[in-house]
Design an enzyme around this catalytic site. Structure first.
Site, PDB file in Angstrom:
ATOM      1  N   GLY A 213      42.978 -37.183  25.665  1.00 15.03           N
ATOM      2  CA  GLY A 213      43.195 -35.817  26.154  1.00 15.03           C
ATOM      3  C   GLY A 213      42.194 -35.471  27.239  1.00 15.03           C
ATOM      4  O   GLY A 213      41.933 -34.305  27.528  1.00 15.03           O
TER       5      GLY A 213
ATOM      6  N   GLY B  86      42.246 -35.451  30.351  1.00 13.21           N
ATOM      7  CA  GLY B  86      42.704 -34.905  31.629  1.00 13.21           C
ATOM      8  C   GLY B  86      42.732 -33.393  31.669  1.00 13.21           C
ATOM      9  O   GLY B  86      42.990 -32.805  32.721  1.00 13.21           O
TER      10      GLY B  86
ATOM     11  N   ASP C  51      49.883 -42.663  26.135  1.00 13.99           N
ATOM     12  CA  ASP C  51      50.357 -41.751  25.093  1.00 13.99           C
ATOM     13  C   ASP C  51      49.726 -42.204  23.777  1.00 13.99           C
ATOM     14  O   ASP C  51      49.931 -43.349  23.351  1.00 13.99           O
ATOM     15  CB  ASP C  51      51.889 -41.856  25.047  1.00 13.99           C
ATOM     16  CG  ASP C  51      52.510 -40.915  24.035  1.00 13.99           C
ATOM     17  OD1 ASP C  51      51.826 -40.550  23.048  1.00 13.99           O
ATOM     18  OD2 ASP C  51      53.688 -40.562  24.218  1.00 13.99           O
ATOM     19  N   VAL C  52      48.970 -41.324  23.143  1.00 18.31           N
ATOM     20  CA  VAL C  52      48.249 -41.744  21.930  1.00 18.31           C
ATOM     21  C   VAL C  52      49.180 -42.097  20.772  1.00 18.31           C
ATOM     22  O   VAL C  52      48.737 -42.694  19.787  1.00 18.31           O
ATOM     23  CB  VAL C  52      47.213 -40.685  21.451  1.00 18.31           C
ATOM     24  CG1 VAL C  52      46.093 -40.515  22.453  1.00 18.31           C
ATOM     25  CG2 VAL C  52      47.877 -39.354  21.108  1.00 18.31           C
TER      26      VAL C  52
ATOM     27  N   SER D 183      40.771 -28.425  14.285  1.00 19.82           N
ATOM     28  CA  SER D 183      41.089 -27.046  14.674  1.00 19.82           C
ATOM     29  C   SER D 183      40.580 -26.078  13.620  1.00 19.82           C
ATOM     30  O   SER D 183      40.652 -26.363  12.415  1.00 19.82           O
ATOM     31  CB  SER D 183      42.603 -26.876  14.819  1.00 19.82           C
ATOM     32  OG  SER D 183      42.932 -25.499  14.936  1.00 19.82           O
TER      33      SER D 183
ATOM     34  N   TYR E 270      51.101 -28.157  12.631  1.00 18.60           N
ATOM     35  CA  TYR E 270      49.803 -28.324  13.322  1.00 18.60           C
ATOM     36  C   TYR E 270      48.644 -28.224  12.327  1.00 18.60           C
ATOM     37  O   TYR E 270      47.738 -29.043  12.323  1.00 18.60           O
ATOM     38  CB  TYR E 270      49.705 -27.240  14.394  1.00 18.60           C
ATOM     39  CG  TYR E 270      48.459 -27.263  15.256  1.00 18.60           C
ATOM     40  CD1 TYR E 270      48.301 -28.203  16.261  1.00 18.60           C
ATOM     41  CD2 TYR E 270      47.460 -26.307  15.081  1.00 18.60           C
ATOM     42  CE1 TYR E 270      47.167 -28.191  17.061  1.00 18.60           C
ATOM     43  CE2 TYR E 270      46.337 -26.279  15.887  1.00 18.60           C
ATOM     44  CZ  TYR E 270      46.193 -27.231  16.876  1.00 18.60           C
ATOM     45  OH  TYR E 270      45.065 -27.214  17.686  1.00 18.60           O
TER      46      TYR E 270
ATOM     47  N   ALA F  43      48.500 -31.285  10.173  1.00 20.80           N
ATOM     48  CA  ALA F  43      47.947 -32.437  10.895  1.00 20.80           C
ATOM     49  C   ALA F  43      46.435 -32.308  11.059  1.00 20.80           C
ATOM     50  O   ALA F  43      45.681 -33.275  10.835  1.00 20.80           O
ATOM     51  CB  ALA F  43      48.624 -32.567  12.267  1.00 20.80           C
ATOM     52  N   LYS F  44      45.982 -31.128  11.448  1.00 20.57           N
ATOM     53  CA  LYS F  44      44.543 -30.948  11.706  1.00 20.57           C
ATOM     54  C   LYS F  44      43.740 -31.007  10.403  1.00 20.57           C
ATOM     55  O   LYS F  44      42.608 -31.482  10.388  1.00 20.57           O
ATOM     56  CB  LYS F  44      44.298 -29.631  12.431  1.00 20.57           C
ATOM     57  CG  LYS F  44      44.871 -29.599  13.852  1.00 20.57           C
ATOM     58  CD  LYS F  44      44.234 -30.631  14.751  1.00 20.57           C
ATOM     59  CE  LYS F  44      44.532 -30.388  16.224  1.00 20.57           C
ATOM     60  NZ  LYS F  44      43.885 -31.371  17.115  1.00 20.57           N
TER      61      LYS F  44
END
Ligand code: NAP
Length: 234
Positions: free
Chosen positions: A8, A10, A45-46, A124, A137, A140-141
């Site tokens: 990430g 960029g 792409d991860v 997060s 989300y 996942a976090k």
């Protein structure tokens, strides 16, 4: 000179980490979906282990094995749970959690060979507090925080520390897009009034914590989830 890989890298937080580590004298490679034209930036792409392996092989050849990994690539989502179809659920988990799996798998052999490594996972603050309409989300976090603790216990004897930094309310394209789409429950300015330190976070705030966690003097810190959120979560 140590080599660091930042996913990430960029945009937003990842970009600030890249800039900070370069300023601190590390060799830094950035991975991102749309890498731009900055030096040592790779399109990868991860969620695709082949793309990660190809980028890491190139980085190893140019810069030596990476012994520092900052996982900042991320994808949010905002929908009532009942409307999240399984493809969308899987995509968010894939980028935020499986992406870290692929990247750690790719760099870990070099860390084990070196007997030294630093992994920082950007999770997060929503994993701390929960967040409506972001179940995929948050799931996942939260898993990233758990993964961090498990890896820390496993890799400590190998000289590798693993920590998580859950940001809260950092001024990046992700936050501003959420504001534009009215997903924040108010404007950024309104949120600032509810933030104990009375400002929005800067990507550099997260980069500073990452820089500390990868430093030599942070070698006794592992398995920790260290919030950087202006006091919004305690
Ligand atoms: P950002 O500016 O959107 O940066 C995230 C970067 O990750 C983007 O360049 C994005 O590319 C890239 N990315 C997305 N999917 C990818 C993939 N499959 N492979 C490789 N790169 C991918 O957001 P940010 O705020 O800096 O977020 C950085 C991290 O902090 C994320 O993990 C995010 O969940 C976390 N975070 C941020 C905040 C905040 O307040 N900003 C709060 C909590 C957590 P595209 O732009 O092309 O999609």
């Amino acid at each position: 000179m140590k080599t660091a890989v930042v996913t990430g890298g960029g945009s937003g937080i990842g970009k600030a980490v890249v800039d900070r580590l370069r300023a601190d004298g590390y060799r830094v490679a950035a991975l991102d979906l749309r890498p731009g034209d900055a030096e040592d930036t790779y399109a990868a792409d991860v969620t695709d282990p082949l793309q990660i392996a190809t980028a890491l092989a190139d980085i190893r050849e140019k810069m030596g094995p990476a012994t520092i990994l900052v996982n900042a690539a991320g994808l949010d989502g905002f929908k009532r749970f009942i409307n999240i179809d399984f493809d969308e659920w899987r995509k968010v988990i894939d980028v935020n959690l499986h992406g870290i799996y692929h990247c750690v798998q790719a760099v870990l052999p070099g860390m084990l060979d070196a007997g030294w490594g630093r992994i920082v996972n950007i999770s997060s603050s929503s994993a701390h507090s929960g967040q409506p309409f972001m179940a995929h989300y948050v799931a996942a976090k939260s898993a990233v925080n758990g993964l961090t603790k498990a890896l820390a216990l496993e890799l400590g004897p190998n000289g590798v520390t693993v920590n998580a930094v859950p940001p809260g309310f950092i001024d990046t394209p992700m936050l501003r897009t959420a504001e534009t789409k009215r997903r924040l429950g108010g404007t950024v300015e309104e949120h600032i009034q509810r933030t104990p330190v009375r400002r929005v976070g800067r990507p550099e705030d997260i980069a500073a914590m990452c820089a500390f966690l990868i430093s030599e003097e942070a070698g006794y810190i592992t398995g920790q989830v260290i919030g950087v959120n202006g006091g919004r979560n305690t």
